[in-house]
Write a protein that holds these residues in place. Structure first.
Motif, PDB file in Angstrom:
ATOM      1  N   VAL A  54       9.486  -8.968  -2.433  1.00 40.88           N
ATOM      2  CA  VAL A  54      10.891  -8.736  -2.282  1.00 40.88           C
ATOM      3  C   VAL A  54      11.429  -9.873  -1.551  1.00 40.88           C
ATOM      4  CG1 VAL A  54      10.735  -7.036  -0.686  1.00 40.88           C
ATOM      5  CG2 VAL A  54      12.444  -6.971  -2.380  1.00 40.88           C
ATOM      6  N   LYS A  55      10.718 -10.187  -0.301  1.00 40.78           N
ATOM      7  CA  LYS A  55      11.401 -11.028   0.485  1.00 40.78           C
ATOM      8  C   LYS A  55      11.559 -12.593  -0.211  1.00 40.78           C
ATOM      9  CE  LYS A  55       9.643  -8.822   4.759  1.00 40.78           C
ATOM     10  NZ  LYS A  55       8.784  -9.366   5.885  1.00 40.78           N
ATOM     11  N   ALA A  56      10.570 -13.002  -1.061  1.00 41.30           N
ATOM     12  CA  ALA A  56      10.613 -14.084  -1.529  1.00 41.30           C
ATOM     13  C   ALA A  56      11.503 -14.288  -2.784  1.00 41.30           C
ATOM     14  CB  ALA A  56       9.050 -14.564  -2.159  1.00 41.30           C
ATOM     15  N   LEU A  57      11.691 -13.030  -3.324  1.00 40.08           N
ATOM     16  CA  LEU A  57      12.836 -12.969  -4.589  1.00 40.08           C
ATOM     17  C   LEU A  57      13.997 -13.005  -3.911  1.00 40.08           C
ATOM     18  CD1 LEU A  57      13.410 -12.317  -7.339  1.00 40.08           C
ATOM     19  CD2 LEU A  57      13.411  -9.876  -6.978  1.00 40.08           C
TER      20      LEU A  57
ATOM     21  N   LYS B  31      -1.260  -9.265   5.721  1.00 36.60           N
ATOM     22  CA  LYS B  31      -0.562 -10.568   5.955  1.00 36.60           C
ATOM     23  C   LYS B  31       0.708 -10.471   4.984  1.00 36.60           C
ATOM     24  CE  LYS B  31      -0.819 -15.453   6.844  1.00 36.60           C
ATOM     25  NZ  LYS B  31      -1.600 -16.565   6.690  1.00 36.60           N
ATOM     26  N   GLY B  32       1.858 -10.664   5.502  1.00 37.84           N
ATOM     27  CA  GLY B  32       3.082 -10.679   4.888  1.00 37.84           C
ATOM     28  C   GLY B  32       3.753  -9.472   4.634  1.00 37.84           C
TER      29      GLY B  32
ATOM     30  N   GLN C 169       9.700  -3.262   6.755  1.00 40.80           N
ATOM     31  CA  GLN C 169       9.891  -2.338   5.813  1.00 40.80           C
ATOM     32  C   GLN C 169       9.642  -2.917   4.297  1.00 40.80           C
ATOM     33  OE1 GLN C 169      13.381  -0.248   6.355  1.00 40.80           O
ATOM     34  NE2 GLN C 169      13.323  -0.349   8.606  1.00 40.80           N
ATOM     35  N   PHE C 170       9.703  -4.424   4.229  1.00 38.22           N
ATOM     36  CA  PHE C 170       9.602  -4.764   2.928  1.00 38.22           C
ATOM     37  C   PHE C 170       8.325  -5.868   2.720  1.00 38.22           C
ATOM     38  CE2 PHE C 170      13.921  -3.107   3.758  1.00 38.22           C
ATOM     39  CZ  PHE C 170      14.290  -2.651   2.468  1.00 38.22           C
ATOM     40  N   GLY C 171       7.787  -5.792   1.634  1.00 37.67           N
ATOM     41  CA  GLY C 171       6.670  -6.628   1.402  1.00 37.67           C
ATOM     42  C   GLY C 171       7.174  -8.084   1.007  1.00 37.67           C
TER      43      GLY C 171
END
Length: 242
Positions: free
Chosen positions: A153-156, A143-144, A148-150
């Motif tokens: 890194v999206k939250a950052l 989940k999440g 291509q990105f985890g």
């Protein structure tokens, strides 16, 4: 609570809240007017209204000896609030110690640091094929981890853009310095698309506020570039109405 009519009770509560708000504004206006009068008098060479401070009550001591004893100043330690992620023992070179040296424990030192590194994962998703059903079964991603990105890194990125006011170009440069390769188009889509979850969170806050406040009203404010922003207010919270 003695008013039986709920609608009338809500109106009375609203009026009471407005009265409290007006009293606060009147007090601020009076203080501001007094400051202007004092400044005007000062420019004329006159004296303004004297500022009379409340007298501090003298501290009572049980004895003259107690009066002379200074109070001990205790400085609070910030290390108690620091989360320890790992511990490491630093050994002293035994060849540099005298023969009679005895071990007396450790001297603890807390050092704060941050590790910025990639966590690129090659997921090998199990895949099965059923000849009887003519269907392929593939293990789902965690989940999440869609795309291509985890999730980290999206939250950052969201934190840097909305919380740190960083431009998209600086975010791409920052990610590149760490070793994360992301296109400008993907970053732009991440920031402007698929925001339904954030809208749902805002609506949940609005509904919770409406249910917890007895008085609700709306007001209009003049925003940037002459735009009119309407806000719904309850308790001490005001949010834009879309």
């Amino acid at each position: 609570q003695e008013i039986a009519d709920k609608r009338m009770r809500s109106i009375v509560e609203l009026l009471l809240n407005l009265i409290e708000e007006l009293k606060r504004e009147v007090k601020e206006v009076r203080e501001e007017n007094q400051k202007l009068r004092d400044e005007n008098n000062r420019l004329k060479g006159e004296q303004g209204k004297p500022e009379i401070k409340a007298k501090k009550l003298a501290t009572k001591y049980e004895s003259e000896k107690e009066r002379q004893i200074p109070k001990e100043h205790k400085k609070s330690s910030k290390n108690a609030k620091i989360k320890i992620d790992r511990e490491e023992i630093i050994k002293y070179p035994k060849e540099n110690l005298p023969a009679d040296a005895e071990f007396k424990g450790y001297q603890e030192v807390v050092v704060q640091d941050i590790i910025l590194r990639t966590d690129n994962v090659l997921y090998r998703r199990e895949k099965y094929y059923s000849a009887t059903e003519g269907k392929t079964y593939i293990a789902e991603m965690p989940k999440g981890y869609e795309g291509q990105f985890g999730a980290n890194v999206k939250a950052l990125i969201l934190s840097l853009y909305y919380g740190g006011n960083m431009t998209e170009g600086k975010i791409l440069r920052f990610l590149g310095d760490i070793g994360t390769l992301m296109s400008a188009g993907y970053l732009s889509n991440l920031l402007i698309k698929d925001k339904e979850q954030f809208a749902a969170e805002k609506n949940a806050v609005q509904i919770a506020g409406l249910g917890s406040s007895p008085a609700i009203w709306t007001r209009q404010e003049r925003g940037s570039r002459g735009r009119t922003i309407q806000r719904m207010c309850y308790a001490t919270l005001c949010i834009p109405v879309t």
